[in-house]
Design a protein around this motif. Structure first.
Motif, PDB file in Angstrom:
ATOM      1  N   UNK A 151       0.764  -1.102  -0.009  1.00 51.37           N
ATOM      2  CA  UNK A 151       0.004  -0.271  -0.101  1.00 51.37           C
ATOM      3  C   UNK A 151       0.895   1.449  -0.036  1.00 51.37           C
ATOM      4  N   UNK A 152       1.937   1.194   0.286  1.00 49.74           N
ATOM      5  CA  UNK A 152       3.108   2.224   0.294  1.00 49.74           C
ATOM      6  C   UNK A 152       3.101   2.790  -1.031  1.00 49.74           C
ATOM      7  N   UNK A 153       3.100   1.824  -1.884  1.00 46.82           N
ATOM      8  CA  UNK A 153       3.341   2.273  -3.418  1.00 46.82           C
ATOM      9  C   UNK A 153       2.140   3.424  -3.651  1.00 46.82           C
ATOM     10  N   UNK A 154       0.854   3.182  -3.228  1.00 43.97           N
ATOM     11  CA  UNK A 154      -0.415   4.027  -3.471  1.00 43.97           C
ATOM     12  C   UNK A 154       0.064   5.267  -2.635  1.00 43.97           C
ATOM     13  N   UNK A 155       0.305   5.257  -1.544  1.00 43.38           N
ATOM     14  CA  UNK A 155       0.546   6.392  -0.843  1.00 43.38           C
ATOM     15  C   UNK A 155       1.637   7.402  -1.215  1.00 43.38           C
ATOM     16  N   UNK A 156       2.869   6.945  -1.451  1.00 49.36           N
ATOM     17  CA  UNK A 156       3.880   7.630  -2.296  1.00 49.36           C
ATOM     18  C   UNK A 156       3.621   8.199  -3.329  1.00 49.36           C
TER      19      UNK A 156
END
Length: 137
Positions: A98-103
């Motif tokens: 989910x870090x991909x989406x957040x970043x």
């Protein structure tokens, strides 16, 4: 924001590394890179640290889908998985996809991240089932 998904197991380090490889493979991930942090820090800095390895895991289908949304997302690939001694237990930690989406702020990556989370969580859960006591945290 938490950026990791973590389980602890009672198995020894070497056994856990083998089990992590198997669990990731069962969910369609191959290991592209392996960094033996313990050996590297000893060789380069003469520093002793606990058993610690970083596995660069990749699911080709998910990587292809993510790159189709944003070519620069390769900066966040592969999914890094750490196996390390943590006291008398072994910790297994995966970077939360989910870090991909957040970043990036790209909603188009959300379905890829959600499937990656599902697969990584299944791999981590398998480590705490059948013979090993584990806990999240």
């Amino acid at each position: 924001m938490r950026y990791d998904r973590t389980v602890h197991v009672d198995d020894d380090y070497a056994t856990t590394v083998d089990r992590v490889r198997e669990a990731l493979a069962a969910e369609g991930f191959g290991i592209l890179t392996e960094i033996d942090v313990t050996a590297t820090l000893k060789a380069k800095l003469d520093v002793d640290v606990e058993d610690y390895v970083i596995l660069g895991a990749c699911n080709p289908q998910l990587a292809h889908r993510a790159l189709g949304v944003d070519r620069s997302v390769g900066l966040l690939l592969p999914c890094n998985v750490v196996v390390r001694r943590d006291g008398d237990r072994t910790a297994v930690q995966a970077l939360d996809p989910g870090t991909m989406v957040t970043l990036t702020g790209l909603d188009g990556l959300r379905p890829v991240a959600e499937e990656a989370v599902r697969r990584l969580d299944a791999a981590l859960a398998s480590l705490t089932a059948a013979g090993s006591e584990g806990s999240e945290g």
